[in-house]
Scaffold this motif. Structure first.
Motif, short mmCIF file in Angstrom:
data_model
loop_
_atom_site.label_atom_id
_atom_site.label_comp_id
_atom_site.label_asym_id
_atom_site.label_seq_id
_atom_site.Cartn_x
_atom_site.Cartn_y
_atom_site.Cartn_z
N HIS A 11 13.16 17.45 19.17
CA HIS A 11 12.92 18.11 17.90
C HIS A 11 11.62 18.92 17.92
CE1 HIS A 11 15.78 15.12 15.84
NE2 HIS A 11 16.32 16.32 15.76
N CYS A 12 10.63 18.43 18.66
CA CYS A 12 9.38 19.19 18.78
C CYS A 12 9.64 20.52 19.48
CB CYS A 12 8.34 18.37 19.55
SG CYS A 12 7.63 17.01 18.61
N VAL A 13 10.42 20.46 20.55
CA VAL A 13 10.77 21.69 21.27
C VAL A 13 11.55 22.63 20.36
CG1 VAL A 13 12.13 22.63 23.18
CG2 VAL A 13 10.73 20.59 23.53
N LYS A 14 12.48 22.06 19.59
CA LYS A 14 13.27 22.86 18.66
C LYS A 14 12.38 23.50 17.59
CE LYS A 14 17.39 22.51 15.74
NZ LYS A 14 18.44 21.57 15.22
N SER A 15 11.37 22.76 17.16
CA SER A 15 10.46 23.29 16.13
C SER A 15 9.62 24.43 16.68
CB SER A 15 9.55 22.17 15.62
OG SER A 15 10.30 21.15 15.02
N VAL A 16 9.13 24.29 17.91
CA VAL A 16 8.36 25.36 18.53
C VAL A 16 9.23 26.60 18.70
CG1 VAL A 16 7.11 26.08 20.60
CG2 VAL A 16 6.75 23.80 19.66
N GLN A 17 10.49 26.39 19.08
CA GLN A 17 11.41 27.53 19.21
C GLN A 17 11.61 28.21 17.86
OE1 GLN A 17 14.87 25.61 20.86
NE2 GLN A 17 14.22 25.94 22.98
N LEU A 18 11.69 27.40 16.80
CA LEU A 18 11.84 27.96 15.46
C LEU A 18 10.61 28.77 15.07
CD1 LEU A 18 13.52 28.12 12.84
CD2 LEU A 18 12.39 26.02 12.09
N LEU A 19 9.42 28.24 15.38
CA LEU A 19 8.18 28.97 15.11
C LEU A 19 8.17 30.31 15.83
CD1 LEU A 19 5.66 26.01 15.47
CD2 LEU A 19 5.98 27.35 13.39
N TRP A 20 8.63 30.31 17.06
CA TRP A 20 8.56 31.51 17.88
C TRP A 20 9.64 32.52 17.50
CZ3 TRP A 20 5.28 33.81 21.04
CH2 TRP A 20 5.74 34.83 21.87
N THR A 21 10.88 32.04 17.29
CA THR A 21 11.98 32.97 17.03
C THR A 21 11.85 33.64 15.67
OG1 THR A 21 13.33 31.12 16.22
CG2 THR A 21 13.61 31.79 18.52
N THR A 22 11.28 32.94 14.67
CA THR A 22 11.13 33.56 13.35
C THR A 22 10.15 34.73 13.39
OG1 THR A 22 9.55 31.81 12.80
CG2 THR A 22 11.78 31.56 11.97
N PHE A 25 4.85 37.16 16.63
CA PHE A 25 3.53 37.67 16.30
C PHE A 25 2.78 36.72 15.37
CE2 PHE A 25 0.93 40.09 13.21
CZ PHE A 25 -0.04 40.58 14.07
N LEU A 26 3.43 36.28 14.30
CA LEU A 26 2.78 35.38 13.34
C LEU A 26 2.44 34.04 13.98
CD1 LEU A 26 4.82 36.02 10.07
CD2 LEU A 26 2.55 36.88 10.66
N PHE A 27 3.34 33.53 14.82
CA PHE A 27 3.07 32.25 15.49
C PHE A 27 1.87 32.36 16.42
CE2 PHE A 27 4.29 29.33 19.13
CZ PHE A 27 3.74 28.21 18.54
N SER A 28 1.82 33.42 17.21
CA SER A 28 0.70 33.62 18.12
C SER A 28 -0.62 33.78 17.36
CB SER A 28 0.95 34.84 19.01
OG SER A 28 2.14 34.71 19.75
N ASN A 96 3.33 33.59 5.00
CA ASN A 96 4.42 34.48 5.43
C ASN A 96 5.32 33.80 6.46
OD1 ASN A 96 3.52 36.53 3.76
ND2 ASN A 96 2.33 37.53 5.34
N HIS A 97 4.69 33.12 7.41
CA HIS A 97 5.46 32.43 8.45
C HIS A 97 6.30 31.32 7.85
CE1 HIS A 97 5.39 30.85 12.86
NE2 HIS A 97 6.49 31.50 12.56
#
Length: 501
Positions: A11-22, A25-28, A96-97
């Motif tokens: 789930h942590c990996v899935k959450s990071v993917q969600l942060l990145w795919t949305t 730029f905002l995640f970074s 925004n994120h």
């Protein structure tokens, strides 16, 4: 335990993917700003140490002390301004994120619900799971936010641990030892709260239902005519009071246990500060070291508390996400596996059809046989519960029959695509809905992906015996190009049926 850890990591990996795919730029940007601002307290503590040491060191010449203080103060002010600016930026970026993440999860939930069979809304247990999935879906967004906190907490933990090592290698071990009990306490209380929330799903639905009666438009006339306001308000109050009483008990338990667990780490912090004071009195450390060590010790404590708290919250999210994943894995029983396209209905045949609704024992239909030919007008007449609406639902494949076959043009309806099957029929249910749309949108609601075609809409209205006002004709746009609104009774004439072929 191993499976829980594996699931949590997944789930942590899935959450990071969600942060990145949305939004990459905002995640970074969030990650960089969070890590940068996490260094600010330590830098402030170090600059404060330099200021105090310069002020307390009377052996240095006045000019040298003044120059040192001026430079440090300038740097201190610059750091404060940058930190304030980054704080404003991170608030905007995070908001925004968060909105993007919530929207993406909401879309996933809506897509899944509309993939499910209509029977899920007839089964109370299944409907409870849908309600729980709505609530538990927030945990995926929450865990995504927690991942940034976990990264920030780990960064604080490592950097401040390295800084403390110069003053005492045992500082970090002592603080960690006293902080460990809080992990298990918070986890235990979180589990109890989650179990309580799931057990209260039915009661919360009752509260929502009664609230809708009191506050919604649908029941407004009945409430006033039958003067039932006080009855439903009393029911609402009783349900809410019972809910609040249980919730308050859980919250109090969590507060007491968490307070005791969180207070424990201040024992080692006090020990460390006393140790620093004695080192200063012995001359091995300066007065500024007290401020600096206090700063890095508190930042280490903040980092480890942040990390453990985020992991505990992640554990709570994990419980919810396990059920959320189970819901998202549901498969519809009505499979759209048909390959044939139905363009016109010539015959409808029910051949030895029997059916009972899911989770019930009584057959609603038993060995039903009939044939309807093209151009025939047929009325199904019967008492309530005889199965009239059920026949229509089976014909539309909202359910599949338990036994027998339903054929259109001599072909089992399972062989047709659901899109063409539904598109070949016009239906107005007993509990039909009126869409608050403009006229052309209301008529064309069954073809939302196609461009608005006024000729097709006009033809549909004509087939539905749409009453055109004398001298007006069928027009959907005024000279300014704005869609016109028609009276409610006109819209009611159209309904969904008009959009069908």
């Amino acid at each position: 335990m191993k499976m829980k850890l594996k699931s949590f990591c997944r789930h942590c990996v899935k959450s990071v993917q969600l942060l990145w795919t949305t939004s990459p730029f905002l995640f970074s940007m969030r990650l960089c700003i969070e890590l940068a601002t996490s260094l600010s307290p330590v830098l402030n503590a170090f600059l404060t140490k330099l200021i105090i040491d310069a002020l307390s060191n009377g052996t240095l010449p006045y000019a040298e002390r003044a120059e040192t203080l001026f430079r440090v103060l300038i740097l201190f002010v610059v750091v404060q301004l940058i930190n304030m600016l980054l704080g404003r930026v991170i608030s905007l970026v995070t908001a925004n994120h968060q909105d993007l993440i919530n929207h993406q999860i909401d879309i996933q939930i809506k897509q899944k619900i509309n993939e499910l069979d209509i029977s899920c809304f007839d089964n109370p247990a299944a409907y409870n799971e849908i309600e729980n999935a709505h609530r538990d879906s927030g945990s995926l967004a929450g865990l995504s936010m927690l991942m940034v906190t976990i990264i920030k907490g780990a960064f604080l933990l490592v950097t401040n641990c390295l800084l403390m090592f110069r003053y005492g290698w045992w500082f970090a071990l002592l603080i960690t030892f006293f902080l460990v009990p809080s992990i298990f306490v918070d986890r235990h209380v979180a589990r109890k709260k989650y179990d309580w929330q799931r057990s209260r799903t039915i009661n919360e639905r009752k509260i929502g239902y009664v609230n809708n009666i009191l506050a919604g438009q649908s029941y407004a006339k009945d409430i006033r005519v039958f003067h039932s306001y006080r009855y439903f308000l009393s029911a609402f109050q009783n349900l809410w009071t019972a809910w609040f009483k249980e919730k308050r008990k859980i919250d109090r338990q969590r507060f007491v246990y968490s307070l005791l667990a969180q207070a424990a780490p201040f024992i080692p912090i006090s020990v460390i500060l006393f140790y620093i004071v004695f080192q200063i009195l012995g001359g091995s450390m300066t007065i500024g070291d007290f401020t600096y060590v206090n700063g890095i010790v508190m930042q280490f404590f903040a980092g480890i508390s942040m990390l453990f708290s985020a992991l505990n919250n992640g554990y709570e999210s994990e419980m919810r996400l396990t059920n959320f994943d189970a819901f998202m894995a549901w498969k519809p029983q009505i499979r759209n596996n048909g390959k044939r396209v139905l363009d016109r209905i010539r015959t409808i045949e029910f051949r030895h059809v029997s059916f009972r609704y899911p989770k019930t024992r009584q057959l609603v239909l038993q060995d039903i046989n009939f044939v309807i030919e093209e151009q025939e007008k047929v009325a199904l007449v019967g008492v309530n519960g005889a199965g009239k609406s059920t026949i229509i639902k089976l014909l539309l494949r909202l359910y599949d029959s338990e036994d027998g076959q339903i054929l259109i043009n001599g072909t089992d309806i399972r062989e047709y695509t659901l899109e063409s099957l539904h598109g070949a029929m016009g239906v107005v249910f007993q509990d039909f809905n009126q869409y608050l749309l403009q006229l052309d949108q209301a008529v064309a609601v069954s073809s939302p992906l196609e461009p608005v075609d006024e000729q097709r809409i006009a033809a549909a209205l004509e087939k539905a015996d749409f009453a055109v006002f004398p001298g007006v004709g069928v027009s959907f746009r005024n000279p300014q190009g704005v869609l016109c609104f028609f009276p409610e009774q006109v819209l009611r004439c159209c309904g969904v049926f008009c959009a069908r072929r």
